[in-house]
Scaffold this motif. Structure first.
Motif, short mmCIF file in Angstrom:
data_model
loop_
_atom_site.label_atom_id
_atom_site.label_comp_id
_atom_site.label_asym_id
_atom_site.label_seq_id
_atom_site.Cartn_x
_atom_site.Cartn_y
_atom_site.Cartn_z
N VAL A 104 66.39 -10.13 1.13
CA VAL A 104 66.22 -11.00 -0.14
C VAL A 104 65.40 -11.76 -0.43
CG1 VAL A 104 67.90 -12.17 -2.01
CG2 VAL A 104 68.79 -10.20 -0.40
N SER A 105 64.54 -11.92 -1.36
CA SER A 105 63.67 -12.82 -1.69
C SER A 105 64.04 -14.39 -1.56
CB SER A 105 62.95 -12.69 -3.31
OG SER A 105 63.81 -12.99 -4.03
N ASN A 106 62.95 -15.18 -1.15
CA ASN A 106 62.99 -16.60 -1.27
C ASN A 106 63.61 -17.29 -2.23
OD1 ASN A 106 62.11 -17.63 2.00
ND2 ASN A 106 60.72 -15.74 1.30
N GLU A 107 63.00 -16.87 -3.26
CA GLU A 107 63.38 -17.64 -4.51
C GLU A 107 64.42 -16.91 -5.48
OE1 GLU A 107 61.88 -20.71 -5.13
OE2 GLU A 107 60.43 -20.56 -3.39
N GLY A 108 64.80 -15.86 -5.09
CA GLY A 108 65.96 -15.18 -5.74
C GLY A 108 65.35 -14.21 -6.89
N GLY A 109 64.08 -14.17 -6.89
CA GLY A 109 63.47 -13.25 -8.06
C GLY A 109 62.97 -11.97 -7.33
N TYR A 110 61.83 -11.53 -8.00
CA TYR A 110 61.13 -10.27 -7.39
C TYR A 110 60.00 -10.40 -5.90
CZ TYR A 110 62.91 -7.24 -11.26
OH TYR A 110 63.57 -6.51 -11.98
N LYS A 111 60.46 -9.55 -5.24
CA LYS A 111 59.31 -9.73 -4.19
C LYS A 111 58.12 -8.77 -4.34
CE LYS A 111 60.80 -10.38 0.16
NZ LYS A 111 61.63 -9.91 1.40
N PHE A 112 57.01 -9.34 -4.00
CA PHE A 112 55.71 -8.46 -4.37
C PHE A 112 55.02 -8.00 -3.04
CE2 PHE A 112 56.53 -10.00 -8.52
CZ PHE A 112 56.07 -9.23 -9.29
N TYR A 113 54.66 -6.85 -3.04
CA TYR A 113 53.69 -6.36 -1.95
C TYR A 113 52.50 -5.95 -2.53
CZ TYR A 113 57.85 -7.11 0.91
OH TYR A 113 58.85 -7.62 1.68
N ILE A 114 51.54 -6.70 -2.01
CA ILE A 114 50.04 -6.29 -2.72
C ILE A 114 49.07 -5.71 -1.61
CG2 ILE A 114 48.00 -6.97 -4.01
CD1 ILE A 114 49.98 -9.23 -5.06
N ILE A 115 48.97 -4.34 -1.76
CA ILE A 115 48.21 -3.72 -0.52
C ILE A 115 46.98 -3.26 -0.81
CG2 ILE A 115 48.19 -1.70 0.97
CD1 ILE A 115 51.22 -1.40 0.39
#
Ligand SMILES: [Zn+2]
Length: 271
Positions: A104-115
């Motif tokens: 789960v994300s640190n801030e409770g929102g979405y997590k992004f993976y930019i490749i």
């Protein structure tokens, strides 16, 4: 179609992506293709910023998420790069993403993976990535950056939405209220009813922002008028329309249904 109007269309396109991010309706996997790698990365980071911002007018630049983004480090935004020149994203990188994406994300929102340089992902890495896309974790967004998508497997492309950008058509991003006001003023001067309806429909239900749009719109229209853009409209009815927009400004703080206010603006813009 003139070159200028194409640029405008392109601006709208980018704004559309940011709008999706703000509304938390962003697709879970996208491919951003652009010949300029840095520009592409900027778009991806801007998408993340718009999604993670907790301020009222996003991105606010002030909330803790915006500040982290500005400082170049946000725990929920992971930028994955190959490990040096001539190397590519390997299966180990994708395994890391797979394991990390389920936390789960640190801030409770979405997590992004930019490749970055995703077109150079090894075949193994791409096949592993497809497995993640088949059962994407919740609240996780993958953004693949590439100069050309020719190196990407069709199976990766078919599971993602592809957006292509041309850096030469980029723009100095303006605040949303200025951007919308400009588009509305231009549509009004061209008597483009479809444009007026399209851009008024993009006005978010936010009274403070709506007031900024109206203020910016009045000054835009007046300056366009002085440049001769409204030369087919007689002066008296032109000024009447401007007065109506000013009246509308006063109504924004009153308890009037927001959609009605926007409809009224539509009518005021038909010169
Ligand atoms: Zn913010």
């Amino acid at each position: 179609m003139s070159e200028k109007s194409f640029i405008r269309k392109d601006n709208t396109y980018l704004l559309y992506l940011y709008d999706l991010a703000r509304a938390h309706k962003f697709p879970h996997a996208v491919i951003l293709q652009c010949s300029d790698e840095k520009f592409c990365e900027e778009i991806a980071l801007k998408i993340a910023e718009n999604s993670l911002c907790t301020g009222k007018t996003k991105p606010c630049g002030e909330c803790s998420n915006c500040v982290k983004m500005k400082n170049g480090f946000h725990p929920d935004v992971n930028v994955i790069d190959s490990h040096g020149a001539g190397t590519s994203i390997k299966i180990e990188d994708i395994r890391f993403i797979r394991d990390d994406a389920h936390i789960v994300s640190n801030e409770g929102g979405y997590k992004f993976y930019i490749i970055k340089k995703s077109q150079f992902m090894t075949l193994q890495a791409q096949n592993a990535f497809i497995k993640i896309l088949e059962e994407p974790p919740e609240k996780v967004i993958f953004i693949l950056l590439c100069e050309s998508d020719t190196g990407l497997l069709d199976t990766v492309k078919s599971r993602s939405q592809i957006f292509r950008f041309d850096k030469d058509l980029s723009f100095d991003e303006k605040p949303l209220h200025t951007e919308l006001a400009e588009k509305l003023a231009l549509s009004a001067s061209e008597k483009d009813i479809c444009g007026i309806m399209e851009y008024t429909s993009k006005i978010p239900n936010d009274r403070k922002l709506f007031k900024s749009i109206l203020e910016s719109l009045i000054s835009q229209i007046l300056s366009m008028y002085s440049c001769g853009n409204f030369d087919k409209v007689d002066r008296k009815s032109f000024l009447m329309n401007i007065e109506e927009i000013r009246d509308l400004l006063k109504l924004v703080d009153k308890n009037v249904n927001f959609n009605l206010l926007v409809c009224y603006l539509c009518a005021c813009l038909q010169f």
